[in-house]
Write a protein that holds these residues in place. Structure first.
Motif, short mmCIF file in Angstrom:
data_model
loop_
_atom_site.label_atom_id
_atom_site.label_comp_id
_atom_site.label_asym_id
_atom_site.label_seq_id
_atom_site.Cartn_x
_atom_site.Cartn_y
_atom_site.Cartn_z
N ALA A 79 0.83 -1.20 0.00
CA ALA A 79 0.00 0.00 0.00
C ALA A 79 0.87 1.26 0.00
N ALA A 80 1.95 1.25 0.79
CA ALA A 80 2.84 2.41 0.85
C ALA A 80 3.57 2.62 -0.46
N LEU A 81 3.94 1.53 -1.12
CA LEU A 81 4.64 1.62 -2.40
C LEU A 81 3.76 2.27 -3.47
N LEU A 82 2.48 1.91 -3.50
CA LEU A 82 1.58 2.40 -4.54
C LEU A 82 1.11 3.82 -4.30
N LYS A 83 1.15 4.27 -3.06
CA LYS A 83 0.57 5.57 -2.70
C LYS A 83 1.12 6.73 -3.52
N PRO A 84 2.44 6.86 -3.71
CA PRO A 84 2.95 8.04 -4.43
C PRO A 84 2.78 7.96 -5.95
N LEU A 85 2.44 6.79 -6.48
CA LEU A 85 2.29 6.67 -7.93
C LEU A 85 1.03 7.39 -8.40
N LYS A 86 1.07 7.95 -9.59
CA LYS A 86 -0.03 8.72 -10.14
C LYS A 86 -0.88 7.85 -11.06
#
Length: 199
Positions: A79-86
Protein backbone atom coordinates in the motif's frame (compact mmCIF):
# COMPACT_ATOMS: atom_id res chain seq x y z
CA UNK A 1 5.21 -12.64 -13.93
CA UNK A 2 2.16 -10.52 -14.81
CA UNK A 3 1.22 -7.02 -15.94
CA UNK A 4 -1.84 -5.14 -14.70
CA UNK A 5 -3.45 -2.87 -17.29
CA UNK A 6 -4.28 0.07 -15.03
CA UNK A 7 -2.49 1.32 -11.94
CA UNK A 8 -5.83 2.68 -10.69
CA UNK A 9 -7.30 -0.85 -10.69
CA UNK A 10 -4.38 -2.18 -8.65
CA UNK A 11 -4.59 0.66 -6.15
CA UNK A 12 -8.33 0.11 -5.67
CA UNK A 13 -7.89 -3.62 -5.18
CA UNK A 14 -5.11 -3.15 -2.62
CA UNK A 15 -7.17 -0.57 -0.76
CA UNK A 16 -10.18 -2.90 -0.67
CA UNK A 17 -8.12 -5.90 0.41
CA UNK A 18 -5.68 -4.39 2.92
CA UNK A 19 -8.17 -4.01 5.84
CA UNK A 20 -8.82 -7.76 5.71
CA UNK A 21 -5.17 -8.78 6.09
CA UNK A 22 -4.05 -9.94 9.54
CA UNK A 23 -2.57 -7.24 11.75
CA UNK A 24 -0.14 -9.61 13.49
CA UNK A 25 2.52 -12.02 12.27
CA UNK A 26 1.10 -15.02 14.14
CA UNK A 27 0.47 -16.53 10.69
CA UNK A 28 2.79 -14.42 8.51
CA UNK A 29 1.19 -15.28 5.16
CA UNK A 30 -2.16 -13.89 6.36
CA UNK A 31 -0.57 -10.47 6.91
CA UNK A 32 -0.11 -10.17 3.15
CA UNK A 33 -2.17 -9.59 0.02
CA UNK A 34 -2.29 -12.53 -2.35
CA UNK A 35 -2.23 -12.40 -6.15
CA UNK A 36 -3.44 -15.54 -7.91
CA UNK A 37 -4.10 -16.37 -11.55
CA UNK A 38 -4.02 -19.45 -13.76
CA UNK A 39 -1.83 -19.54 -16.85
CA UNK A 40 -3.68 -17.82 -19.69
CA UNK A 41 -6.07 -15.96 -17.39
CA UNK A 42 -6.96 -12.38 -18.35
CA UNK A 43 -7.30 -11.26 -14.73
CA UNK A 44 -5.56 -11.76 -11.40
CA UNK A 45 -7.51 -12.21 -8.17
CA UNK A 46 -6.34 -9.98 -5.32
CA UNK A 47 -7.25 -11.45 -1.91
CA UNK A 48 -6.69 -10.89 1.79
CA UNK A 49 -8.07 -12.60 4.89
CA UNK A 50 -7.39 -12.90 8.60
CA UNK A 51 -9.91 -15.80 8.91
CA UNK A 52 -12.61 -13.45 10.25
CA UNK A 53 -13.21 -11.45 7.08
CA UNK A 54 -12.20 -11.97 3.47
CA UNK A 55 -12.07 -9.79 0.35
CA UNK A 56 -11.46 -10.94 -3.22
CA UNK A 57 -11.20 -8.49 -6.12
CA UNK A 58 -10.50 -9.38 -9.78
CA UNK A 59 -8.09 -7.06 -11.61
CA UNK A 60 -7.70 -7.10 -15.44
CA UNK A 61 -4.30 -7.97 -16.91
CA UNK A 62 -2.90 -6.22 -19.98
CA UNK A 63 -1.91 -9.61 -21.45
CA UNK A 64 -2.91 -13.14 -20.36
CA UNK A 65 -0.81 -14.51 -17.51
CA UNK A 66 2.21 -16.30 -19.07
CA UNK A 67 2.30 -18.79 -16.18
CA UNK A 68 0.44 -19.65 -12.99
CA UNK A 69 0.59 -16.86 -10.41
CA UNK A 70 0.52 -17.39 -6.63
CA UNK A 71 2.27 -14.53 -4.90
CA UNK A 72 1.75 -12.91 -1.50
CA UNK A 73 3.14 -9.45 -0.80
CA UNK A 74 3.17 -7.61 2.57
CA UNK A 75 -0.01 -5.52 2.80
CA UNK A 76 1.42 -2.43 4.49
CA UNK A 77 4.50 -2.19 2.31
CA UNK A 78 2.52 -2.71 -0.90
CA UNK A 79 0.00 0.00 0.00
CA UNK A 80 2.84 2.41 0.85
CA UNK A 81 4.64 1.62 -2.40
CA UNK A 82 1.58 2.40 -4.54
CA UNK A 83 0.57 5.57 -2.70
CA UNK A 84 2.95 8.04 -4.43
CA UNK A 85 2.29 6.67 -7.93
CA UNK A 86 -0.03 8.72 -10.14
CA UNK A 87 -3.07 7.33 -12.01
CA UNK A 88 -1.47 8.36 -15.30
CA UNK A 89 1.43 5.98 -14.72
CA UNK A 90 -0.63 3.30 -16.46
CA UNK A 91 0.46 -0.32 -16.52
CA UNK A 92 2.13 -2.01 -13.57
CA UNK A 93 4.44 -5.01 -14.00
CA UNK A 94 5.10 -7.46 -11.18
CA UNK A 95 8.11 -9.69 -11.78
CA UNK A 96 9.88 -12.28 -9.67
CA UNK A 97 13.62 -12.07 -9.14
CA UNK A 98 15.95 -15.03 -9.65
CA UNK A 99 15.98 -16.10 -6.00
CA UNK A 100 12.17 -16.25 -5.92
CA UNK A 101 11.82 -14.13 -2.78
CA UNK A 102 12.19 -10.56 -4.01
CA UNK A 103 9.57 -9.12 -6.34
CA UNK A 104 9.91 -6.00 -8.49
CA UNK A 105 6.89 -3.73 -8.91
CA UNK A 106 7.33 -1.30 -11.79
CA UNK A 107 5.16 1.43 -13.36
CA UNK A 108 5.90 0.74 -17.03
CA UNK A 109 4.60 4.03 -18.39
CA UNK A 110 6.54 6.27 -16.01
CA UNK A 111 10.22 7.11 -15.66
CA UNK A 112 10.41 5.59 -12.18
CA UNK A 113 12.82 2.94 -10.94
CA UNK A 114 11.17 -0.37 -9.99
CA UNK A 115 10.47 -1.06 -6.34
CA UNK A 116 11.61 -4.25 -4.65
CA UNK A 117 9.44 -6.07 -2.12
CA UNK A 118 10.20 -9.20 -0.14
CA UNK A 119 7.46 -11.74 -0.82
CA UNK A 120 5.73 -13.26 2.21
CA UNK A 121 6.66 -16.90 2.72
CA UNK A 122 4.02 -19.53 3.33
CA UNK A 123 1.01 -21.00 1.55
CA UNK A 124 -1.91 -18.59 1.24
CA UNK A 125 -5.29 -20.35 1.65
CA UNK A 126 -6.51 -21.90 -1.60
CA UNK A 127 -9.95 -22.25 -3.13
CA UNK A 128 -11.38 -19.28 -1.25
CA UNK A 129 -14.19 -19.13 -3.81
CA UNK A 130 -15.66 -22.29 -2.29
CA UNK A 131 -16.36 -20.39 0.94
CA UNK A 132 -18.79 -18.03 -0.78
CA UNK A 133 -22.37 -19.03 0.16
CA UNK A 134 -24.54 -20.16 -2.73
CA UNK A 135 -27.79 -20.58 -0.80
CA UNK A 136 -29.71 -18.40 1.63
CA UNK A 137 -31.43 -19.17 4.90
CA UNK A 138 -33.61 -17.53 7.54
CA UNK A 139 -32.15 -16.31 10.83
CA UNK A 140 -33.74 -15.00 14.00
CA UNK A 141 -30.65 -13.04 15.03
CA UNK A 142 -27.02 -12.57 14.16
CA UNK A 143 -24.19 -10.65 15.83
CA UNK A 144 -20.97 -9.26 14.35
CA UNK A 145 -17.74 -7.97 15.76
CA UNK A 146 -17.99 -4.19 15.07
CA UNK A 147 -14.29 -4.02 14.27
CA UNK A 148 -14.78 -6.58 11.52
CA UNK A 149 -17.78 -4.75 10.07
CA UNK A 150 -15.86 -1.45 10.06
CA UNK A 151 -13.66 -2.93 7.36
CA UNK A 152 -16.58 -2.49 4.99
CA UNK A 153 -16.98 1.23 5.77
CA UNK A 154 -17.55 3.30 2.59
CA UNK A 155 -14.50 5.45 3.36
CA UNK A 156 -12.35 2.46 2.45
CA UNK A 157 -13.82 2.16 -1.05
CA UNK A 158 -12.30 4.48 -3.66
CA UNK A 159 -14.23 5.04 -6.85
CA UNK A 160 -17.75 5.04 -5.43
CA UNK A 161 -20.24 7.37 -7.14
CA UNK A 162 -20.45 10.77 -5.48
CA UNK A 163 -23.66 11.69 -3.68
CA UNK A 164 -26.13 9.43 -1.95
CA UNK A 165 -25.37 6.72 0.57
CA UNK A 166 -23.51 3.57 -0.54
CA UNK A 167 -25.42 0.37 0.14
CA UNK A 168 -24.00 -2.80 1.63
CA UNK A 169 -25.91 -6.05 1.12
CA UNK A 170 -25.57 -9.02 3.48
CA UNK A 171 -26.52 -12.48 2.21
CA UNK A 172 -27.33 -14.87 5.06
CA UNK A 173 -26.63 -18.49 4.22
CA UNK A 174 -27.70 -21.55 6.12
CA UNK A 175 -24.15 -21.78 7.43
CA UNK A 176 -21.41 -19.22 8.14
CA UNK A 177 -19.82 -17.13 6.70
CA UNK A 178 -22.04 -14.29 5.50
CA UNK A 179 -21.51 -12.71 2.10
CA UNK A 180 -21.04 -8.95 1.80
CA UNK A 181 -21.62 -7.21 -1.54
CA UNK A 182 -21.58 -3.57 -2.55
CA UNK A 183 -23.78 -2.86 -5.60
CA UNK A 184 -21.55 0.06 -6.60
CA UNK A 185 -18.48 -2.20 -6.63
CA UNK A 186 -19.26 -5.03 -9.06
CA UNK A 187 -16.83 -7.92 -8.94
CA UNK A 188 -15.81 -7.54 -5.30
CA UNK A 189 -16.62 -10.53 -3.12
CA UNK A 190 -16.29 -10.27 0.65
CA UNK A 191 -17.17 -12.51 3.59
CA UNK A 192 -17.53 -11.92 7.32
CA UNK A 193 -17.78 -14.48 10.11
CA UNK A 194 -20.54 -13.70 12.63
CA UNK A 195 -19.75 -13.96 16.33
CA UNK A 196 -23.17 -15.43 17.04
CA UNK A 197 -26.11 -16.58 14.96
CA UNK A 198 -29.41 -18.25 15.81
CA UNK A 199 -31.44 -20.10 13.23
Amino acid sequence: MFTIEKLSDLRKAVRYAAPHAAKTDAVPVLSGINFRADKGSTEVTVSATDRYTLAMIPVPLSVPAPSDVNLTLPAKELAALLKPLKPGHGRVAVSERANGRFVHVEALDANIAPYALLAVEGEFPRNLETLVPTETGALESVAFNPTHMARFAPARWPGLPTGGTPRVDLTFATRAPIRVTVPDLPGMVALVMPTRRNA
